[in-house]
Design an enzyme around this catalytic site. Structure first.
Site, mmCIF file in Angstrom:
data_model
loop_
_atom_site.group_PDB
_atom_site.id
_atom_site.type_symbol
_atom_site.label_atom_id
_atom_site.label_comp_id
_atom_site.label_asym_id
_atom_site.label_seq_id
_atom_site.Cartn_x
_atom_site.Cartn_y
_atom_site.Cartn_z
ATOM 1 N N LYS A 108 -10.501 -0.786 10.477
ATOM 2 C CA LYS A 108 -10.552 -2.009 9.652
ATOM 3 C C LYS A 108 -10.817 -3.238 10.521
ATOM 4 C CE LYS A 108 -7.472 -0.100 6.173
ATOM 5 N NZ LYS A 108 -8.203 0.142 4.934
ATOM 6 N N HIS A 148 0.877 -1.179 0.000
ATOM 7 C CA HIS A 148 0.000 0.000 0.000
ATOM 8 C C HIS A 148 0.915 1.230 0.000
ATOM 9 C CE1 HIS A 148 -2.640 3.034 1.939
ATOM 10 N NE2 HIS A 148 -3.666 2.279 1.601
ATOM 11 N N GLN A 208 -4.578 -5.008 7.028
ATOM 12 C CA GLN A 208 -5.547 -5.998 6.530
ATOM 13 C C GLN A 208 -5.429 -7.331 7.248
ATOM 14 O OE1 GLN A 208 -7.902 -5.233 4.421
ATOM 15 N NE2 GLN A 208 -7.139 -3.222 3.832
ATOM 16 N N ASP A 265 2.923 -4.307 8.159
ATOM 17 C CA ASP A 265 1.730 -3.498 7.954
ATOM 18 C C ASP A 265 0.541 -4.442 8.137
ATOM 19 O OD1 ASP A 265 -0.516 -2.368 6.887
ATOM 20 O OD2 ASP A 265 0.426 -1.659 5.053
ATOM 21 N N CYS A 300 -4.737 2.425 -3.621
ATOM 22 C CA CYS A 300 -3.522 2.993 -2.999
ATOM 23 C C CYS A 300 -2.329 2.079 -3.233
ATOM 24 C CB CYS A 300 -3.706 3.243 -1.508
ATOM 25 S SG CYS A 300 -4.918 4.500 -1.156
HETATM 26 N N1 PMP Z 1 -1.807 -0.566 4.569
HETATM 27 C C1 PMP Z 1 -2.771 -1.321 4.044
HETATM 28 C C2 PMP Z 1 -2.440 -2.703 3.569
HETATM 29 C C3 PMP Z 1 -4.074 -0.830 3.954
HETATM 30 O O1 PMP Z 1 -5.034 -1.575 3.423
HETATM 31 C C4 PMP Z 1 -4.346 0.477 4.414
HETATM 32 C C5 PMP Z 1 -5.738 1.077 4.291
HETATM 33 N N2 PMP Z 1 -6.321 0.915 3.042
HETATM 34 C C6 PMP Z 1 -3.303 1.220 4.981
HETATM 35 C C7 PMP Z 1 -2.051 0.678 5.042
HETATM 36 C C8 PMP Z 1 -3.522 2.598 5.513
HETATM 37 O O2 PMP Z 1 -4.437 2.562 6.577
HETATM 38 P P1 PMP Z 1 -5.051 3.912 7.167
HETATM 39 O O3 PMP Z 1 -5.567 4.671 5.982
HETATM 40 O O4 PMP Z 1 -6.142 3.446 8.068
HETATM 41 O O5 PMP Z 1 -3.951 4.624 7.861
#
Ligand code: PMP
Length: 405
Positions: free
Chosen positions: A225, A122, A202, A199, A363
């Protein structure tokens, strides 16, 4: 006994919604999960009964808020099996958690050092490291994936050297659903003396996470999440590292003593938590984790595996549909393309039928480029997803196909 999906669903008021007369089929859980009534009630109760700042008040409301706020930290520490509660740092989400680690490490990175990420990252776990490398002169190395979306473990291992300072990778890919073998990858990175950041945005909501068993140094996740509020998340990190690193932000709460000339820092976790925190969010996240950890975690994993298998089987049989990402270990995400339709069109036409998915690059622009796709349509499942909702998705896709023809 099978997982009680209907019992879980009954606790999510939003799942009763209709969209233009169609029952809402919410398949955008990788973007954010819905909130059970107990989390909503916890937020209302906080603002209705004991709204107050934490740690600094000399009154009953402040005591109550502080007790609940710190109890949430214990709840998280227990849930991820942290060695100590002070290793749990409240953040605004995964993104901020990763930024805190990058800020701490940036001062130590030097030209010649290397940071390793993967092709399935991401943006939060790319741009942060890319910028830390640009400002320090370190090099960013990217471990490749196969076309299936599985990480090439041999290539990953070959990138690890005694120059590697940090290895960062996702527990589960948000775009493809690939589940990484995080214990083995951590062990490989540790064998060259690198720090490991996972990270977990998910990964956190699909079963148990035990940071000590994983052996990593940092695990980051977002409350929203995993059935909690937005704007709150967690950085778990080894106390020995977090206690030594430069402070992240300065201001109230994170100090021990202040004069006009100098300041000394508070102990962990407070030294990394400047200013008034997201008190309601933290207490709400505590409620979400408390609720989640009482579920049948094995049952929910089986349920999610069954959903994934069902969705994959239907997708394989669907003419003109291509699954993007077919790693052997996948969790909760079906990314796909359809002949003759841009992902944005698919999303729009599904929404007209009450089905909520996400479309675009998720993203993860570099990953989309690597896979040579313009983006994908992504249906993502959660513990309250019914098998019949996946059937509804494919019935709706039949109509989409007809409309696109
Ligand atoms: N890493 C991953 C794998 C994600 O799916 C996300 C959210 N889509 C993020 C980081 C960022 O999370 P947040 O926007 O809640 O900070």
């Amino acid at each position: 006994m099978s997982f009680d999906v209907e019992g879980v669903r009954a606790q999510f008021p939003i799942l009763k919604r209709e969209i233009d007369g169609n029952p809402l089929v919410y398949l955008d859980n990788a973007a954010t999960t819905q909130k059970p009534q107990c989390v909503i009630d916890t937020l209302v109760e906080y603002y209705s009964n004991y709204n107050s700042n934490v740690h600094r008040g000399a009154h009953r409301l402040a005591d109550e808020a502080t007790t609940r706020y710190e109890a949430a930290r214990d709840c998280v520490a227990g849930f991820i099996n942290a060695r100590a509660r002070q290793e749990v740092i409240w953040t605004s989400g995964t993104t901020e958690a990763i930024n805190i680690v990058a800020h701490g490490l940036a001062k130590q990175l030097q030209p010649g050092d290397e940071v390793v990420v993967t092709e399935m990252e991401h943006h939060a776990n790319i741009v942060t490291w890319q910028q830390a490398c640009l400002s320090s002169g370190a090099a960013l190395k990217v471990a490749p994936i196969f076309d299936s979306g599985e990480l090439d473990q041999t290539a990953f291992e070959q990138l690890l050297t005694n120059k590697t300072r940090l290895v960062a990778f996702p527990h589960v890919s948000n775009s493809l659903g690939t589940v990484n073998p995080i214990v083995a990858m951590t062990a490989k990175a540790k064998s060259v003396g690198a720090l490991v950041l996972i990270d977990g945005a998910q990964g956190i909501a699909h079963g148990g996470v035990d940071v000590q068993a994983i052996g990593c140094d940092f695990y980051a996740f977002s409350g929203h999440k995993m059935f909690g509020p937005t704007g709150v998340g967690v950085l778990w990190g080894r106390e020995s590292l977090l206690a030594e690193w430069p402070v992240w932000q300065t201001g109230g709460e994170m100090i021990s003593e202040v004069t006009y000339q100098s300041a000394s820092w508070n102990t962990l976790p407070y030294r990394l938590e400047a200013g008034t925190p997201n008190i309601a969010g933290v207490i709400g996240l505590g409620a979400a984790i408390d609720w989640f950890s009482k579920l049948d975690l094995l049952g929910l994993q089986q349920h999610e595996r069954a959903l994934m298998a069902h969705a994959t089987a239907l997708a394989i049989d669907f003419e003109g549909l291509r699954i993007v990402g077919q790693a052997p270990e996948k969790s909760g995400v079906l990314s796909f393309l359809m002949d003759g339709g841009h992902p944005a069109d698919i999303g729009f036409l599904l929404d007209r039928q009450g089905i909520a998915i996400r479309t675009g690059h998720h993203c993860a622009e570099p990953l989309m480029r690597r896979l040579a796709v313009p983006g994908t349509a992504r249906a993502s499942f959660s513990i309250y997803t019914r098998t019949s909702e996946i059937d509804a998705l494919f019935t709706a896709l039949d109509k989409v196909k007809f409309m696109l023809a």
